[in-house]
Design a protein around this motif. Structure first.
Motif, PDB file in Angstrom:
ATOM      1  N   ALA A  10      69.988  86.149  34.153  1.00  0.00           N
ATOM      2  CA  ALA A  10      70.059  84.693  34.230  1.00  0.00           C
ATOM      3  C   ALA A  10      68.740  84.053  33.805  1.00  0.00           C
ATOM      4  O   ALA A  10      68.729  83.049  33.089  1.00  0.00           O
ATOM      5  N   THR A  11      67.629  84.640  34.222  1.00  0.00           N
ATOM      6  CA  THR A  11      66.319  84.112  33.833  1.00  0.00           C
ATOM      7  C   THR A  11      66.121  84.228  32.324  1.00  0.00           C
ATOM      8  O   THR A  11      65.627  83.296  31.678  1.00  0.00           O
ATOM      9  N   GLY A  12      66.520  85.349  31.755  1.00  0.00           N
ATOM     10  CA  GLY A  12      66.408  85.524  30.308  1.00  0.00           C
ATOM     11  C   GLY A  12      67.271  84.537  29.544  1.00  0.00           C
ATOM     12  O   GLY A  12      66.835  83.973  28.535  1.00  0.00           O
ATOM     13  N   LEU A  13      68.496  84.316  30.015  1.00  0.00           N
ATOM     14  CA  LEU A  13      69.371  83.350  29.346  1.00  0.00           C
ATOM     15  C   LEU A  13      68.831  81.930  29.462  1.00  0.00           C
ATOM     16  O   LEU A  13      68.892  81.157  28.495  1.00  0.00           O
ATOM     17  N   LEU A  14      68.304  81.579  30.610  1.00  0.00           N
ATOM     18  CA  LEU A  14      67.720  80.245  30.772  1.00  0.00           C
ATOM     19  C   LEU A  14      66.485  80.062  29.893  1.00  0.00           C
ATOM     20  O   LEU A  14      66.274  78.991  29.318  1.00  0.00           O
ATOM     21  N   ALA A  15      65.660  81.111  29.782  1.00  0.00           N
ATOM     22  CA  ALA A  15      64.479  81.019  28.919  1.00  0.00           C
ATOM     23  C   ALA A  15      64.897  80.873  27.456  1.00  0.00           C
ATOM     24  O   ALA A  15      64.312  80.077  26.711  1.00  0.00           O
ATOM     25  N   PHE A  16      65.915  81.617  27.049  1.00  0.00           N
ATOM     26  CA  PHE A  16      66.397  81.530  25.663  1.00  0.00           C
ATOM     27  C   PHE A  16      66.981  80.146  25.379  1.00  0.00           C
ATOM     28  O   PHE A  16      66.703  79.544  24.335  1.00  0.00           O
ATOM     29  N   ALA A  17      67.786  79.628  26.302  1.00  0.00           N
ATOM     30  CA  ALA A  17      68.367  78.297  26.125  1.00  0.00           C
ATOM     31  C   ALA A  17      67.280  77.220  26.131  1.00  0.00           C
ATOM     32  O   ALA A  17      67.327  76.276  25.338  1.00  0.00           O
ATOM     33  N   GLY A  18      66.298  77.373  26.990  1.00  0.00           N
ATOM     34  CA  GLY A  18      65.199  76.403  27.032  1.00  0.00           C
ATOM     35  C   GLY A  18      64.394  76.395  25.749  1.00  0.00           C
ATOM     36  O   GLY A  18      64.014  75.334  25.248  1.00  0.00           O
TER      37      GLY A  18
END
Length: 71
Positions: A10-18
């Motif tokens: 989830a942290t990786g996906l949020l960082a990628f989306a950000g």
């Protein structure tokens, strides 16, 4: 999957989306110092060739007068 693995994903996906959402703003502030298109030089040949044909659609073909039967 374990809870810690889910948090990492989830942290990786949020960082990628950000990063994806921030990229246009970064490019806008970076390119504000110099214009994207230099108006002192002529347009490239691709731009001058494409220009008049961008929004023509299929008007050059003409209307279709054929009547199609319903299936």
């Amino acid at each position: 999957m374990s809870r810690t693995r889910n948090i990492i994903v989830a942290t990786g996906l949020l960082a990628f989306a950000g990063a994806g959402l921030a990229f246009p703003f970064y490019m806008a502030t970076k390119s504000s110092k110099k214009p994207v298109i230099d108006s002192s030089r002529p347009l490239p040949p691709q731009a001058t060739f494409r220009g008049p044909y961008i929004n023509t659609g299929s008007h050059d073909v003409g209307p279709d007068h054929h009547t199609y039967p319903k299936k």
